[in-house]
Design an enzyme around this catalytic site. Structure first.
Site, PDB file in Angstrom:
ATOM      1  N   LYS A   1      24.402  48.395  37.569  1.00 17.72           N
ATOM      2  CA  LYS A   1      25.451  49.111  38.320  1.00 17.72           C
ATOM      3  C   LYS A   1      26.785  48.950  37.644  1.00 17.72           C
ATOM      4  O   LYS A   1      26.997  48.024  36.841  1.00 17.72           O
ATOM      5  CB  LYS A   1      25.526  48.608  39.761  1.00 17.72           C
ATOM      6  CG  LYS A   1      25.783  47.106  39.940  1.00 17.72           C
ATOM      7  CD  LYS A   1      27.231  46.666  39.871  1.00 17.72           C
ATOM      8  CE  LYS A   1      27.405  45.159  39.951  1.00 17.72           C
ATOM      9  NZ  LYS A   1      28.726  44.674  39.590  1.00 17.72           N
TER      10      LYS A   1
ATOM     11  N   PRO B   1      23.047  43.893  30.317  1.00 22.81           N
ATOM     12  CA  PRO B   1      23.607  42.650  29.762  1.00 22.81           C
ATOM     13  C   PRO B   1      23.582  41.505  30.774  1.00 22.81           C
ATOM     14  O   PRO B   1      23.822  41.722  31.966  1.00 22.81           O
ATOM     15  CB  PRO B   1      25.049  43.023  29.419  1.00 22.81           C
ATOM     16  CG  PRO B   1      25.101  44.503  29.380  1.00 22.81           C
ATOM     17  CD  PRO B   1      23.977  45.028  30.224  1.00 22.81           C
TER      18      PRO B   1
ATOM     19  N   ALA C   1      24.967  38.256  32.638  1.00 22.46           N
ATOM     20  CA  ALA C   1      26.318  37.797  33.020  1.00 22.46           C
ATOM     21  C   ALA C   1      27.377  38.795  32.566  1.00 22.46           C
ATOM     22  O   ALA C   1      28.430  38.424  32.061  1.00 22.46           O
ATOM     23  CB  ALA C   1      26.615  36.397  32.455  1.00 22.46           C
TER      24      ALA C   1
ATOM     25  N   GLY D   1      20.895  40.604  36.836  1.00 21.51           N
ATOM     26  CA  GLY D   1      20.126  39.595  37.578  1.00 21.51           C
ATOM     27  C   GLY D   1      19.802  40.080  38.986  1.00 21.51           C
ATOM     28  O   GLY D   1      18.702  39.850  39.500  1.00 21.51           O
ATOM     29  N   SER D   2      20.759  40.764  39.596  1.00 22.22           N
ATOM     30  CA  SER D   2      20.529  41.299  40.941  1.00 22.22           C
ATOM     31  C   SER D   2      19.428  42.368  40.904  1.00 22.22           C
ATOM     32  O   SER D   2      18.602  42.449  41.822  1.00 22.22           O
ATOM     33  CB  SER D   2      21.809  41.926  41.487  1.00 22.22           C
ATOM     34  OG  SER D   2      22.825  40.958  41.578  1.00 22.22           O
TER      35      SER D   2
ATOM     36  N   ASP E   1      25.225  41.301  45.526  1.00 20.31           N
ATOM     37  CA  ASP E   1      24.956  42.601  44.899  1.00 20.31           C
ATOM     38  C   ASP E   1      23.472  43.009  44.961  1.00 20.31           C
ATOM     39  O   ASP E   1      23.125  44.115  44.540  1.00 20.31           O
ATOM     40  CB  ASP E   1      25.333  42.572  43.406  1.00 20.31           C
ATOM     41  CG  ASP E   1      26.833  42.496  43.197  1.00 20.31           C
ATOM     42  OD1 ASP E   1      27.581  42.635  44.188  1.00 20.31           O
ATOM     43  OD2 ASP E   1      27.245  42.293  42.047  1.00 20.31           O
TER      44      ASP E   1
HETATM   45  O1  C5P Z   1      26.566  36.171  45.951  1.00 24.21           O
HETATM   46  P1  C5P Z   1      26.807  36.140  44.465  1.00 24.21           P
HETATM   47  O2  C5P Z   1      25.838  35.277  43.734  1.00 24.21           O
HETATM   48  O3  C5P Z   1      26.915  37.509  43.894  1.00 24.21           O
HETATM   49  O4  C5P Z   1      28.262  35.481  44.297  1.00 24.21           O
HETATM   50  C1  C5P Z   1      28.596  34.561  43.282  1.00 24.21           C
HETATM   51  C2  C5P Z   1      29.976  33.972  43.577  1.00 24.21           C
HETATM   52  O5  C5P Z   1      30.980  34.981  43.456  1.00 24.21           O
HETATM   53  C3  C5P Z   1      30.176  33.392  44.959  1.00 24.21           C
HETATM   54  O6  C5P Z   1      29.733  32.054  45.027  1.00 24.21           O
HETATM   55  C4  C5P Z   1      31.688  33.481  45.133  1.00 24.21           C
HETATM   56  O7  C5P Z   1      32.344  32.433  44.431  1.00 24.21           O
HETATM   57  C5  C5P Z   1      32.015  34.775  44.412  1.00 24.21           C
HETATM   58  N1  C5P Z   1      32.039  35.904  45.347  1.00 24.21           N
HETATM   59  C6  C5P Z   1      33.124  36.002  46.213  1.00 24.21           C
HETATM   60  N2  C5P Z   1      33.161  37.045  47.111  1.00 24.21           N
HETATM   61  C7  C5P Z   1      32.168  37.981  47.149  1.00 24.21           C
HETATM   62  C8  C5P Z   1      31.082  37.900  46.250  1.00 24.21           C
HETATM   63  C9  C5P Z   1      31.040  36.835  45.372  1.00 24.21           C
HETATM   64  O8  C5P Z   1      34.045  35.181  46.185  1.00 24.21           O
HETATM   65  N3  C5P Z   1      32.234  38.962  48.051  1.00 24.21           N
END
Ligand code: C5P
Length: 306
Positions: free
Chosen positions: A16, A103, A105, A111-112, A145
């Site tokens: 995405k 890619p 990271a 990954g999602s 995501d």
């Molecule tokens: O849920 P995900 O693994 O995508 O999020 C990784 C990190 O990104 C979270 O631990 C948080 O630090 C940050 N994040 C955030 N607000 C969001 C999504 C992610 O601060 N809405």
């Protein structure tokens, strides 16, 4: 007895880009509230799942997957969640092969996408019987995501980005993606935005009054990339560039080569350029290439796993 081998099942999940990412305040759970406009692009992760006695996952593909080791990847965690939700104890075996193109990271949800495809793949192979709502709930547990990768298309995510509604986006767009050799950690980019806001280096966003997402929705309905370009925005862009200043240089090269817009996708570091059409996309690609920057041309929107 029928001893024919069970054929492998195949699933495909899209990467995405974020066309608009408005980041509000940090909540008590450590997440920021968002208005996140996602569009799936035709750069896919392909997952094959085979019946097997043991549970085993392998990664391969044009993307360097040597860093993806261990038994705690999002693919493993997705499989465990399906087994637990369906009461399959012990977890059945499966052999999962992931062909990665998005890619790692990179802020493009690779990954999602793997996690979303694995949820659907295990649900099918194990006849676990989970419905779409149950799969969506498991997806949200795996990451903010992941629900989007299940559904694909164009969606607006609120809350943490995981409460999704479909968005009307009848156009088809051409993008150039510039992956970065160096990855950025999503939590680090959010933390950098918090830091920049605290010391006045970046403006805060009030999600109640912020009009950018509405303007973006109007631009998307026009189907015109020239109307879309000025409406694209990402609050994490400045934070990603602060951590990795080379992204700003890449952006300038793409804009000088004639791209309609250049921005960081999600938490980065993939830089995305919008072109008018294929032919113009090739021109921009050439301009980037002349400055030794490789890019991948993709189109959007793309379908999700479901
Ligand atoms: O849920 P995900 O693994 O995508 O999020 C990784 C990190 O990104 C979270 O631990 C948080 O630090 C940050 N994040 C955030 N607000 C969001 C999504 C992610 O601060 N809405």
């Amino acid at each position: 007895m029928n001893n024919l081998p069970v054929p492998a099942l195949s699933f495909r999940a899209p990467g995405k880009i974020n066309l608009g990412l408005a980041v509000g305040d940090l909540d008590v759970t450590g997440y920021h509230s968002l208005r996140n406009l996602f569009q799936a692009v035709e750069l896919f992760e392909d997952i094959e799942i085979h019946a097997a006695g043991q549970f085993d996952v392998s990664f391969a593909g044009p993307v360097d997957t040597s860093g993806l080791t261990g038994t705690n990847t999002l693919v493993h965690r997705a499989a465990h969640l399906v087994a637990a939700a369906a009461g399959l104890d012990p977890m059945p075996g499966a052999r999962i092969e992931v062909l990665k193109r998005v890619p790692i990271a990179g802020g493009m949800g690779g990954g999602s996408a793997d996690a979303a495809a694995t949820l659907v793949a295990c649900n099918e192979l194990w006849s676990a019987g989970l419905n779409h709502e149950q799969l969506h709930a498991l997806a949200a547990q795996l990451g903010a995501d992941v629900p989007f990768a299940l559904h694909g298309g164009t969606q607006l995510g609120t809350g943490r980005g995981d409460q999704l509604v479909d968005v009307l986006s009848p156009g088809r767009y051409t993008w150039l993606l510039v992956p970065s050799a160096i990855g950025l950690s999503t939590p680090a980019v959010y933390a950098e935005l918090d830091r920049m806001r605290e010391c006045g280096e970046a403006p805060s966003t009030d999600l109640e009054t912020d009009a950018r997402t509405d303007e973006l929705l109007v631009a998307l309905r026009s189907k015109d990339p020239r109307a879309l370009a000025p409406a694209l925005f990402n609050d994490l862009d400045a934070a990603a560039c602060s951590l990795l200043p080379a992204l700003e240089t890449t952006r300038q090269v793409g804009l000088n080569a004639g791209a309609l817009a250049g921005f960081v996708s999600g938490s980065g570091p993939t830089v995305v350029f919008l072109a008018r059409d294929n032919e113009h996309g090739l021109d921009v690609q050439l301009g980037l290439r002349e400055q030794h920057i490789d890019s991948v041309m993709v189109h959007s929107p793309a379908r999700g796993v479901l």
